[in-house]
Scaffold this motif. Structure first.
Motif, PDB file in Angstrom:
ATOM      1  N   GLN A  31     -30.940 -26.518  17.542  1.00  0.00           N
ATOM      2  CA  GLN A  31     -30.194 -27.729  17.226  1.00  0.00           C
ATOM      3  C   GLN A  31     -30.449 -28.135  15.780  1.00  0.00           C
ATOM      4  O   GLN A  31     -31.597 -28.302  15.381  1.00  0.00           O
ATOM      5  N   ILE A  32     -29.379 -28.306  15.014  1.00  0.00           N
ATOM      6  CA  ILE A  32     -29.465 -28.878  13.674  1.00  0.00           C
ATOM      7  C   ILE A  32     -29.302 -30.381  13.811  1.00  0.00           C
ATOM      8  O   ILE A  32     -28.289 -30.848  14.341  1.00  0.00           O
ATOM      9  N   SER A  33     -30.288 -31.154  13.365  1.00  0.00           N
ATOM     10  CA  SER A  33     -30.229 -32.583  13.668  1.00  0.00           C
ATOM     11  C   SER A  33     -31.050 -33.420  12.700  1.00  0.00           C
ATOM     12  O   SER A  33     -32.081 -32.976  12.184  1.00  0.00           O
ATOM     13  N   ALA A  34     -30.573 -34.655  12.475  1.00  0.00           N
ATOM     14  CA  ALA A  34     -31.333 -35.681  11.765  1.00  0.00           C
ATOM     15  C   ALA A  34     -31.788 -36.768  12.726  1.00  0.00           C
ATOM     16  O   ALA A  34     -32.278 -37.812  12.298  1.00  0.00           O
ATOM     17  N   ASP A  35     -31.641 -36.519  14.023  1.00  0.00           N
ATOM     18  CA  ASP A  35     -31.995 -37.485  15.054  1.00  0.00           C
ATOM     19  C   ASP A  35     -33.478 -37.363  15.393  1.00  0.00           C
ATOM     20  O   ASP A  35     -33.940 -36.297  15.819  1.00  0.00           O
ATOM     21  N   ALA A  36     -34.212 -38.445  15.229  1.00  0.00           N
ATOM     22  CA  ALA A  36     -35.655 -38.424  15.471  1.00  0.00           C
ATOM     23  C   ALA A  36     -35.987 -37.999  16.896  1.00  0.00           C
ATOM     24  O   ALA A  36     -36.976 -37.297  17.133  1.00  0.00           O
ATOM     25  N   LYS A  37     -35.168 -38.406  17.862  1.00  0.00           N
ATOM     26  CA  LYS A  37     -35.445 -38.051  19.255  1.00  0.00           C
ATOM     27  C   LYS A  37     -35.259 -36.563  19.503  1.00  0.00           C
ATOM     28  O   LYS A  37     -36.040 -35.941  20.238  1.00  0.00           O
ATOM     29  N   VAL A  38     -34.227 -35.967  18.900  1.00  0.00           N
ATOM     30  CA  VAL A  38     -34.022 -34.526  19.035  1.00  0.00           C
ATOM     31  C   VAL A  38     -35.221 -33.779  18.462  1.00  0.00           C
ATOM     32  O   VAL A  38     -35.725 -32.821  19.063  1.00  0.00           O
ATOM     33  N   ILE A  39     -35.700 -34.228  17.303  1.00  0.00           N
ATOM     34  CA  ILE A  39     -36.867 -33.599  16.671  1.00  0.00           C
ATOM     35  C   ILE A  39     -38.099 -33.777  17.544  1.00  0.00           C
ATOM     36  O   ILE A  39     -38.878 -32.837  17.757  1.00  0.00           O
ATOM     37  N   GLN A  40     -38.270 -34.967  18.084  1.00  0.00           N
ATOM     38  CA  GLN A  40     -39.428 -35.261  18.930  1.00  0.00           C
ATOM     39  C   GLN A  40     -39.404 -34.436  20.215  1.00  0.00           C
ATOM     40  O   GLN A  40     -40.445 -33.981  20.683  1.00  0.00           O
ATOM     41  N   VAL A  45     -40.194 -27.033  15.514  1.00  0.00           N
ATOM     42  CA  VAL A  45     -39.423 -27.691  14.459  1.00  0.00           C
ATOM     43  C   VAL A  45     -39.432 -26.825  13.207  1.00  0.00           C
ATOM     44  O   VAL A  45     -40.479 -26.290  12.821  1.00  0.00           O
ATOM     45  N   VAL A  46     -38.252 -26.690  12.581  1.00  0.00           N
ATOM     46  CA  VAL A  46     -38.120 -25.998  11.295  1.00  0.00           C
ATOM     47  C   VAL A  46     -37.669 -27.010  10.248  1.00  0.00           C
ATOM     48  O   VAL A  46     -36.707 -27.750  10.457  1.00  0.00           O
ATOM     49  N   PHE A  47     -38.376 -27.036   9.128  1.00  0.00           N
ATOM     50  CA  PHE A  47     -38.107 -27.952   8.016  1.00  0.00           C
ATOM     51  C   PHE A  47     -37.666 -27.100   6.822  1.00  0.00           C
ATOM     52  O   PHE A  47     -38.482 -26.604   6.075  1.00  0.00           O
ATOM     53  N   PRO A  48     -36.342 -26.888   6.653  1.00  0.00           N
ATOM     54  CA  PRO A  48     -35.846 -26.030   5.574  1.00  0.00           C
ATOM     55  C   PRO A  48     -35.543 -26.835   4.313  1.00  0.00           C
ATOM     56  O   PRO A  48     -35.859 -28.027   4.235  1.00  0.00           O
ATOM     57  N   GLY A  49     -34.901 -26.194   3.338  1.00  0.00           N
ATOM     58  CA  GLY A  49     -34.451 -26.940   2.171  1.00  0.00           C
ATOM     59  C   GLY A  49     -34.331 -26.099   0.922  1.00  0.00           C
ATOM     60  O   GLY A  49     -35.084 -25.149   0.720  1.00  0.00           O
ATOM     61  N   ALA A  62     -34.409 -42.158   3.301  1.00  0.00           N
ATOM     62  CA  ALA A  62     -33.154 -42.839   3.633  1.00  0.00           C
ATOM     63  C   ALA A  62     -32.755 -42.599   5.088  1.00  0.00           C
ATOM     64  O   ALA A  62     -32.166 -43.478   5.730  1.00  0.00           O
ATOM     65  N   LEU A  63     -33.084 -41.421   5.613  1.00  0.00           N
ATOM     66  CA  LEU A  63     -32.720 -41.067   6.987  1.00  0.00           C
ATOM     67  C   LEU A  63     -33.841 -41.360   7.985  1.00  0.00           C
ATOM     68  O   LEU A  63     -33.723 -41.011   9.163  1.00  0.00           O
ATOM     69  N   ASN A  64     -34.931 -41.994   7.500  1.00  0.00           N
ATOM     70  CA  ASN A  64     -36.075 -42.328   8.361  1.00  0.00           C
ATOM     71  C   ASN A  64     -36.653 -41.090   9.050  1.00  0.00           C
ATOM     72  O   ASN A  64     -36.974 -41.119  10.248  1.00  0.00           O
ATOM     73  N   LEU A  65     -36.775 -40.013   8.281  1.00  0.00           N
ATOM     74  CA  LEU A  65     -37.259 -38.756   8.837  1.00  0.00           C
ATOM     75  C   LEU A  65     -38.713 -38.454   8.489  1.00  0.00           C
ATOM     76  O   LEU A  65     -39.267 -37.477   9.001  1.00  0.00           O
ATOM     77  N   VAL A  66     -39.332 -39.279   7.655  1.00  0.00           N
ATOM     78  CA  VAL A  66     -40.714 -38.980   7.250  1.00  0.00           C
ATOM     79  C   VAL A  66     -41.636 -38.980   8.461  1.00  0.00           C
ATOM     80  O   VAL A  66     -42.392 -38.025   8.698  1.00  0.00           O
ATOM     81  N   GLU A  67     -41.598 -40.039   9.251  1.00  0.00           N
ATOM     82  CA  GLU A  67     -42.505 -40.127  10.402  1.00  0.00           C
ATOM     83  C   GLU A  67     -42.215 -39.065  11.455  1.00  0.00           C
ATOM     84  O   GLU A  67     -43.157 -38.451  11.987  1.00  0.00           O
ATOM     85  N   PRO A  68     -40.950 -38.793  11.801  1.00  0.00           N
ATOM     86  CA  PRO A  68     -40.705 -37.695  12.747  1.00  0.00           C
ATOM     87  C   PRO A  68     -41.239 -36.349  12.258  1.00  0.00           C
ATOM     88  O   PRO A  68     -41.748 -35.551  13.060  1.00  0.00           O
ATOM     89  N   ILE A  69     -41.131 -36.087  10.956  1.00  0.00           N
ATOM     90  CA  ILE A  69     -41.683 -34.845  10.409  1.00  0.00           C
ATOM     91  C   ILE A  69     -43.203 -34.844  10.516  1.00  0.00           C
ATOM     92  O   ILE A  69     -43.816 -33.852  10.935  1.00  0.00           O
ATOM     93  N   MET A  70     -43.834 -35.959  10.155  1.00  0.00           N
ATOM     94  CA  MET A  70     -45.292 -36.040  10.216  1.00  0.00           C
ATOM     95  C   MET A  70     -45.778 -35.854  11.651  1.00  0.00           C
ATOM     96  O   MET A  70     -46.761 -35.150  11.911  1.00  0.00           O
ATOM     97  N   LEU A 103     -49.310 -33.180   3.708  1.00  0.00           N
ATOM     98  CA  LEU A 103     -49.809 -32.507   4.899  1.00  0.00           C
ATOM     99  C   LEU A 103     -50.713 -31.329   4.533  1.00  0.00           C
ATOM    100  O   LEU A 103     -51.591 -30.952   5.312  1.00  0.00           O
ATOM    101  N   PHE A 104     -50.478 -30.746   3.377  1.00  0.00           N
ATOM    102  CA  PHE A 104     -51.390 -29.771   2.784  1.00  0.00           C
ATOM    103  C   PHE A 104     -51.853 -30.334   1.444  1.00  0.00           C
ATOM    104  O   PHE A 104     -51.027 -30.482   0.533  1.00  0.00           O
TER     105      PHE A 104
END
Length: 213
Positions: A31-40, A45-49, A62-70, A103-104
């Protein structure tokens, strides 16, 4: 069915890595998603870019993704790719200096201009193309031969504070860290989705990995 979330923060060829993950294991729900619940809720989890770190960090906030990533990086098998790897460090000197996720512990530096290979030839920045990767022991290197070539596109590289976090190096022309690992986190500077058989093997290893070193 196992699931993997590919974090969508508006940067990178998300469909390319999602397609590679699906090819690596057709039984996995990708699933490609910016939804915190989907990530949770995802098992992995893959964090590309790709692109600039300033834009990356701005988009994550802006997308409130810092905490879900952490949270994902603390709790489940987690893979950072390219810019997604660099964002895991403490800071980057790109864009005049940008704070990252820490994180590192460590820093992101730019390759200096005027680098030369062993024959005196000029090495261009960005570093682009296939390069050998020298591994240290980790489950994600399973069935990948030492000194296999992976595909790179980058002008910046990571310098971790802790030597034990560096799990692979490549040369341009001097050795630089091209993969990081600690606990359930693994991150690579190269693009596994563009690295043919060895990249596919790494993604298969990730999709089977329980997060233990």
């Amino acid at each position: 069915m196992s699931s993997v979330a590919v974090i969508d923060y508006g940067m990178g060829n998300l469909h390319s890595i999602a397609k590679a993950l699906q090819h690596a294991d057709p039984q996995t729900q990708v699933q490609i998603s910016a939804d915190a619940k989907v990530i949770q809720d995802a098992d992995r989890v893959v964090f590309p870019g790709v692109g600039a770190i300033r834009d990356c960090m701005q988009s994550l906030r802006a997308l409130n993704l810092v905490e879900p990533i952490m949270q994902a990086a603390r709790e489940k098998p987690f893979l950072g790719v390219c810019l997604g790897m660099q964002a895991l460090l403490t800071d980057s000197e790109e864009n005049g200096g940008i704070g990252c996720l820490n994180l590192f512990p460590g820093h992101v530096r730019r390759f200096t201009d005027g680098l030369r290979d062993q024959h005196g030839g000029i090495l261009k920045v960005p570093h682009m193309g296939w390069n050998r990767v020298k591994q240290k022991s980790h489950p994600l290197w399973h069935n990948i031969a030492q000194d296999s070539r992976f595909y790179f596109v980058h002008s910046y590289f990571v310098t971790p504070d802790r030597e034990e976090d560096s799990i692979a190096t490549s040369d341009y022309p001097d050795p630089f860290t091209c993969a990081l690992a600690r606990d359930n986190m693994f991150a690579v500077q190269f693009h596994p989705e563009k690295s043919q058989e060895v990249g596919l093997q790494l993604l298969q290893n990730f999709l089977r990995w329980d997060g233990a070193a």
